[in-house]
Design an enzyme around this catalytic site. Structure first.
Site, short mmCIF file in Angstrom:
data_model
loop_
_atom_site.label_atom_id
_atom_site.label_comp_id
_atom_site.label_asym_id
_atom_site.label_seq_id
_atom_site.Cartn_x
_atom_site.Cartn_y
_atom_site.Cartn_z
N SER A 51 6.59 -50.24 3.58
CA SER A 51 6.91 -49.60 1.78
C SER A 51 8.92 -50.34 2.04
O SER A 51 9.40 -50.48 3.25
CB SER A 51 7.53 -47.89 2.45
OG SER A 51 8.97 -47.71 1.15
N TYR B 198 10.63 -40.87 6.44
CA TYR B 198 9.94 -41.89 6.13
C TYR B 198 10.05 -43.38 6.70
O TYR B 198 9.45 -44.23 6.79
CB TYR B 198 9.60 -40.70 4.66
CG TYR B 198 8.65 -41.99 3.87
CD1 TYR B 198 7.21 -41.84 4.27
CD2 TYR B 198 9.02 -43.53 2.70
CE1 TYR B 198 6.12 -42.74 3.44
CE2 TYR B 198 7.91 -43.95 2.30
CZ TYR B 198 6.46 -43.70 2.62
OH TYR B 198 5.50 -44.79 1.80
#
Length: 252
Positions: A136, A149
């Site tokens: 990501s 995250y």
């Protein structure tokens, strides 16, 4: 040799999710034999790769394919989870879950598949074997309320790039695709449809978040196209790179 055995084998984790499903479909259309796995879903091997038992189940499934004569040529690490929350509020079990699925499973799966690749065929001068981790852009850009995250994706990116150095001598490439906002159930669950489009494209200055210069959220197929490129012979001299696919959201 039947058609399935003749096709190169690619393992895809998280294959029931938006990006994982698109990756599996793209690779199937591109002539690969896909061993798709997830915790649940249709047409996938059900295995929890955040657990040793799940890894063992998947290892047995891959070895069965190899015994049938298939050549293991790729792995795509897509499995991922998100528990949003500020660091002061995040529960330890939420942090650990993200680390387990997003980072630790990348290490376990890459180690497993790379060992099987080396055992099956070492020293590939054509660099045809490839590992791709879907990470990501949050792995290198701080996000408000998403620290767990971000940290797990940063670990996934770095362990993959370190693998690229160690696997190069065996002719195995390892690269990263880092999406930005993508039209998936994960993003939809955070914001809802209307807010997903508005907040992602426009950005949120109060939360230090840039918008998307290209003016649209990615579709899962956009990410799948980049994964397929890095697996292909067109990327045979690329290893250790991070390909950011976010419409320019992290240009600055």
């Amino acid at each position: 040799m039947n058609d399935v055995v003749a096709k190169p084998l690619i393992v895809v984790t998280g294959a029931s999710g938006g990006i994982g499903s698109a990756v599996a479909a793209k690779l199937g259309d591109s002539g690969y034999s896909v061993l798709a796995t997830d915790r649940a879903g249709d047409d996938v091997l059900t295995a929890d790769i955040s657990s040793p038992e799940g890894i063992s189940e998947l290892e047995a499934a891959i070895e069965h394919r190899i015994e049938r004569g298939q050549v293991l040529e790729g792995l795509v690490n897509v499995a991922g989870v998100l528990h949003p929350g500020k660091l002061l509020d995040l529960q330890p079990e939420q942090w650990e879950h993200m680390q387990s699925v997003n980072a630790q499973s990348v290490f376990r799966m890459t180690q497993l598949v790379a060992r099987l690749m080396i055992d099956q065929r070492d020293q590939d001068p054509g660099n045809s074997r490839s590992i791709v981790t879907v990470s990501s852009n949050a792995g290198r850009t701080p996000r408000y309320g998403m620290a767990g995250y971000c940290a797990s994706k940063a670990a996934a990116t770095m362990v993959t790039r370190c693998f690229s150095l160690e696997l190069a001598a065996h002719g195995i490439r390892a690269n990263v695709v880092s999406p930005g906002s993508t039209r998936t159930a994960m993003l939809l669950g955070m914001n809802g449809e209307a807010e997903m489009n508005r907040a992602s494209v426009a950005g949120n200055p109060a939360q230090f978040r840039n918008g998307i210069p290209l003016g649209r959220i990615a579709d899962p197929e956009d990410i799948a196209d980049s994964v397929a490129f890095l697996l292909s012979a067109n990327a045979k001299h690329l290893t250790g790179i991070e390909l950011t696919v976010d419409g320019g959201a992290t240009l600055s």
